[in-house]
Design a protein around this motif. Structure first.
Motif, mmCIF file in Angstrom:
data_model
loop_
_atom_site.group_PDB
_atom_site.id
_atom_site.type_symbol
_atom_site.label_atom_id
_atom_site.label_comp_id
_atom_site.label_asym_id
_atom_site.label_seq_id
_atom_site.Cartn_x
_atom_site.Cartn_y
_atom_site.Cartn_z
ATOM 1 N N ILE A 1 62.347 -35.356 31.852
ATOM 2 C CA ILE A 1 61.546 -34.309 32.498
ATOM 3 C C ILE A 1 60.168 -34.151 31.862
ATOM 4 O O ILE A 1 59.431 -33.228 32.201
ATOM 5 C CB ILE A 1 62.280 -32.954 32.478
ATOM 6 C CG1 ILE A 1 62.483 -32.456 31.042
ATOM 7 C CG2 ILE A 1 63.602 -33.052 33.220
ATOM 8 C CD1 ILE A 1 63.075 -31.060 30.962
ATOM 9 N N GLY A 2 59.826 -35.046 30.942
ATOM 10 C CA GLY A 2 58.481 -35.022 30.383
ATOM 11 C C GLY A 2 58.332 -34.245 29.095
ATOM 12 O O GLY A 2 57.202 -34.039 28.626
ATOM 13 N N LEU A 3 59.446 -33.796 28.511
ATOM 14 C CA LEU A 3 59.387 -33.170 27.186
ATOM 15 C C LEU A 3 59.711 -34.250 26.159
ATOM 16 O O LEU A 3 60.871 -34.612 25.962
ATOM 17 C CB LEU A 3 60.389 -32.018 27.078
ATOM 18 C CG LEU A 3 59.987 -30.694 27.717
ATOM 19 C CD1 LEU A 3 61.136 -29.693 27.631
ATOM 20 C CD2 LEU A 3 58.743 -30.104 27.049
ATOM 21 N N ASP A 4 58.688 -34.774 25.532
ATOM 22 C CA ASP A 4 58.870 -35.877 24.584
ATOM 23 C C ASP A 4 59.352 -35.312 23.255
ATOM 24 O O ASP A 4 58.617 -35.261 22.264
ATOM 25 C CB ASP A 4 57.557 -36.638 24.408
ATOM 26 C CG ASP A 4 57.745 -37.895 23.563
ATOM 27 O OD1 ASP A 4 58.905 -38.346 23.438
ATOM 28 O OD2 ASP A 4 56.745 -38.402 23.032
ATOM 29 N N VAL A 5 60.595 -34.864 23.250
ATOM 30 C CA VAL A 5 61.126 -34.164 22.092
ATOM 31 C C VAL A 5 62.600 -34.510 21.927
ATOM 32 O O VAL A 5 63.310 -34.760 22.905
ATOM 33 C CB VAL A 5 60.945 -32.633 22.257
ATOM 34 C CG1 VAL A 5 61.738 -32.110 23.435
ATOM 35 C CG2 VAL A 5 61.317 -31.885 20.995
ATOM 36 N N GLU A 6 63.043 -34.544 20.693
ATOM 37 C CA GLU A 6 64.458 -34.753 20.376
ATOM 38 C C GLU A 6 64.982 -33.537 19.636
ATOM 39 O O GLU A 6 64.341 -33.033 18.708
ATOM 40 C CB GLU A 6 64.645 -35.993 19.498
ATOM 41 C CG GLU A 6 66.097 -36.247 19.120
ATOM 42 C CD GLU A 6 66.267 -37.389 18.138
ATOM 43 O OE1 GLU A 6 67.389 -37.920 18.037
ATOM 44 O OE2 GLU A 6 65.279 -37.747 17.465
ATOM 45 N N VAL A 7 66.146 -33.051 20.054
ATOM 46 C CA VAL A 7 66.792 -31.932 19.373
ATOM 47 C C VAL A 7 67.760 -32.489 18.339
ATOM 48 O O VAL A 7 68.590 -33.350 18.646
ATOM 49 C CB VAL A 7 67.543 -31.027 20.366
ATOM 50 C CG1 VAL A 7 68.184 -29.852 19.623
ATOM 51 C CG2 VAL A 7 66.602 -30.522 21.449
ATOM 52 N N VAL A 8 67.651 -31.986 17.111
ATOM 53 C CA VAL A 8 68.485 -32.455 16.003
ATOM 54 C C VAL A 8 69.205 -31.261 15.393
ATOM 55 O O VAL A 8 68.577 -30.250 15.060
ATOM 56 C CB VAL A 8 67.632 -33.160 14.925
ATOM 57 C CG1 VAL A 8 68.509 -33.586 13.746
ATOM 58 C CG2 VAL A 8 66.905 -34.358 15.516
ATOM 59 N N GLY A 9 70.513 -31.372 15.252
ATOM 60 C CA GLY A 9 71.289 -30.333 14.590
ATOM 61 C C GLY A 9 71.346 -30.581 13.096
ATOM 62 O O GLY A 9 71.654 -31.689 12.654
ATOM 63 N N VAL A 10 71.028 -29.561 12.319
ATOM 64 C CA VAL A 10 71.035 -29.663 10.856
ATOM 65 C C VAL A 10 72.211 -28.850 10.329
ATOM 66 O O VAL A 10 72.284 -27.641 10.535
ATOM 67 C CB VAL A 10 69.719 -29.142 10.251
ATOM 68 C CG1 VAL A 10 69.773 -29.209 8.723
ATOM 69 C CG2 VAL A 10 68.538 -29.937 10.785
ATOM 70 N N ASP A 11 73.129 -29.515 9.667
ATOM 71 C CA ASP A 11 74.303 -28.851 9.103
ATOM 72 C C ASP A 11 74.139 -28.800 7.589
ATOM 73 O O ASP A 11 74.371 -29.786 6.895
ATOM 74 C CB ASP A 11 75.570 -29.623 9.470
ATOM 75 C CG ASP A 11 76.832 -28.882 9.056
ATOM 76 O OD1 ASP A 11 76.706 -27.759 8.540
ATOM 77 O OD2 ASP A 11 77.936 -29.428 9.245
#
Length: 374
Positions: A241-251
Motif C-alpha cells: 500500500i506504499g508504506l515502505d516500513v517494516e514492523v518489528v516486535g522487540v521482546d
C-alpha cells in the motif's frame, strides 16, 4: 450479534461508529487533525479497515453494513478465520458513499529512520534506551486512550520522558468507546497500534516501527495481533500500500531488562527508571497502596517512581529488578526491607493465585535468589 452497521463520519476520515441495539460504540482519531497526511489512499483505507476490525472484535457479526467503500476485507476474513468464524459479508448502506478528506498537505518533517510505539512503560522505555545506545534517535508515538484508564497520566509521563532524553514525541489521541476491552482488545490492539505509528511516522520517512514483542504461532495461546504469521502477512501488506516500513516486535525479557537499563543509565548518563510509567493501580488508589511500603520499606518507597504503588505485579517486577541488579538509588536498602519485600511478594502470590499467570519464570527465579541473599 448477527448484523452490524459501521458508520463513517462525514467530517473525519478516521471516525467510525458501530451502531448497537442498546448503545453505539465509537472509535475515532481526534488528534492530530491532519492524521494521515502524505500517505496513500490505500494506507488510509487500511486504517479504516483496522479500526473496523477493532470495533467488531468483541462480537464478530456475520453481516456488516457500511456507509463507505470498505477495502481490505481480507483483514476481517483473516481475523474471523483465526478465531474459527465464518468470513463476514460486507455490504453497503444506500446509494451514497461517505468520503471525507484529510485537510491540508503534509509538512516536511525531520527525517528519522525508526519510530517506536511508546506507552511510557518499562518495555517501551527499554526500546528507546537501546536505540539511544546505538546512536539512533527514534520518533516516539504515543497512542492515547487505547486503554480505558490512566490515559492522561500515561501521556504526560511519556511526554516528560521523551523531553528529558531529547527524543521527538508525537501523540495520537483516540476517542475510544469501542467496547473492546480485556482479551477482546488484544485481538487487534498491536496491529492497530503499529499502523497508527507507521502512518504517523510516514512524513518523517520512517522505515522501521518497533512495538512490543512476545509473538507466537499457536492460536490457543496468542491472539490475532500476536501471531507471527499474521505479522509476516501484515508487513507485506504495508509494502503493497506504499508504506515502505517494516514492523518489528522487540521482546526485552523480564527482570533482566531492569538490570540492563541500570547499566544503560550509567552508559548514557541519563535517568530512566525513576521516570517509568509502570503501575497498574489507578491514580486515586496509589496513596493507599503506597502507605504500607512507606511504613515497612521506607528506603524503597522514597527512591521509587511517582508512578509506583508497590503492590501490583508491574511495580513488584520493578522493585525486584532494582534490588537484584543493585540499582545505586537503592544502595541504602537494609536486609530487613529486602526480606519484607520478598516475604510479602510470596504472600501476595499465595493470596491472589491468579497473579501467578502474570509472573514469568524469570520473576520467580529472581525472587528466589533475592530471598537467599544475606
Amino acid at each position: 450479534m448477527p448484523n452490524a452497521e459501521i458508520i463513517l463520519s462525514e467530517r473525519n476520515p478516521f471516525d467510525l461508529t458501530l451502531k448497537g441495539v442498546d448503545k453505539n460504540f465509537r472509535l475515532a482519531i481526534e488528534e492530530p487533525t491532519g492524521f494521515g497526511r502524505g500517505t496513500t489512499k490505500e494506507s488510509q483505507d487500511l486504517m479504516r479497515a483496522m479500526m473496523t476490525a477493532h470495533l467488531l472484535a468483541p462480537t464478530m457479526p456475520e453481516n456488516i453494513y457500511t456507509n463507505f467503500d470498505f477495502h481490505f476485507s481480507e483483514l476481517l476474513d483473516a481475523m474471523y478465520e483465526y478465531y474459527g468464524k465464518k468470513k463476514p459479508r460486507i455490504m453497503k448502506i444506500g446509494e451514497g458513499r461517505v468520503q471525507p478528506k484529510i485537510a491540508g498537505e503534509a509538512d516536511p518533517e525531520q527525517s528519522l529512520r525508526v519510530a517506536t510505539s511508546h506507552s511510557g512503560g518499562l518495555d517501551s522505555v527499554y526500546r528507546i534506551a537501546k536505540l539511544l545506545e546505538n546512536k539512533e534517535t527514534p520518533l516516539a508515538v504515543h497512542l492515547r486512550n487505547l486503554n480505558f484508564k490512566g490515559n492522561a497520566w500515561e501521556a504526560e509521563a511519556s511526554r516528560e520522558q521523551c523531553e528529558s532524553w531529547g527524543v521527538p514525541y508525537l501523540q495520537v489521541k483516540l476517542r475510544n468507546s469501542s467496547g473492546s476491552t480485556g482479551f477482546d482488545t488484544m485481538k487487534t490492539r498491536d496491529l492497530l497500534l503499529a499502523l497508527v505509528v507507521a502512518i504517523q511516522g510516514a512524513p518523517n520517512n520512517v522505515n522501521q516501527v518497533l512495538i512490543e514483542g512476545g509473538m507466537g504461532s499457536d492460536p490457543r495461546n496468542y491472539h490475532f495481533s500476536e501471531s507471527i504469521e499474521v505479522w509476516s502477512w501484515f508487513n507485506g501488506l504495508l509494502k503493497d500500500i506504499g508504506l515502505d516500513v517494516e514492523v518489528v516486535g522487540v521482546d526485552p525479557g523480564d527482570i533482566e531488562t531492569i538490570g540492563e537499563i541500570i547499566d544503560l543509565e550509567k552508559q548514557l548518563g541519563i535517568t530512566i527508571l525513576p521516570m517509568v510509567q509502570n503501575c497498574f493501580s489507578a491514580p486515586f488508589q496509589m496513596p493507599n497502596n503506597r502507605r504500607k511500603w512507606e511504613r515497612e520499606t521506607p528506603t524503597i518507597a522514597q527512591n521509587s517512581s511517582d508512578h509506583w504503588c508497590g503492590s501490583c505485579h508491574k511495580c513488584r517486577r520493578m522493585t525486584l529488578g532494582r534490588l537484584f541488579y543493585h540499582d545505586p538509588r537503592l544502595s541504602g536498602v537494609s536486609g530487613e526491607e529486602r526480606g519484607y519485600f520478598v516475604k510479602d511478594t510470596y504472600d501476595w502470590i499465595r493470596k491472589y493465585p491468579h497473579n501467578a499467570d502474570l509472573l514469568s519464570g524469570s520473576f520467580m527465579t529472581h525472587l528466589e535468589l533475592l530471598g537467599g541473599i544475606n
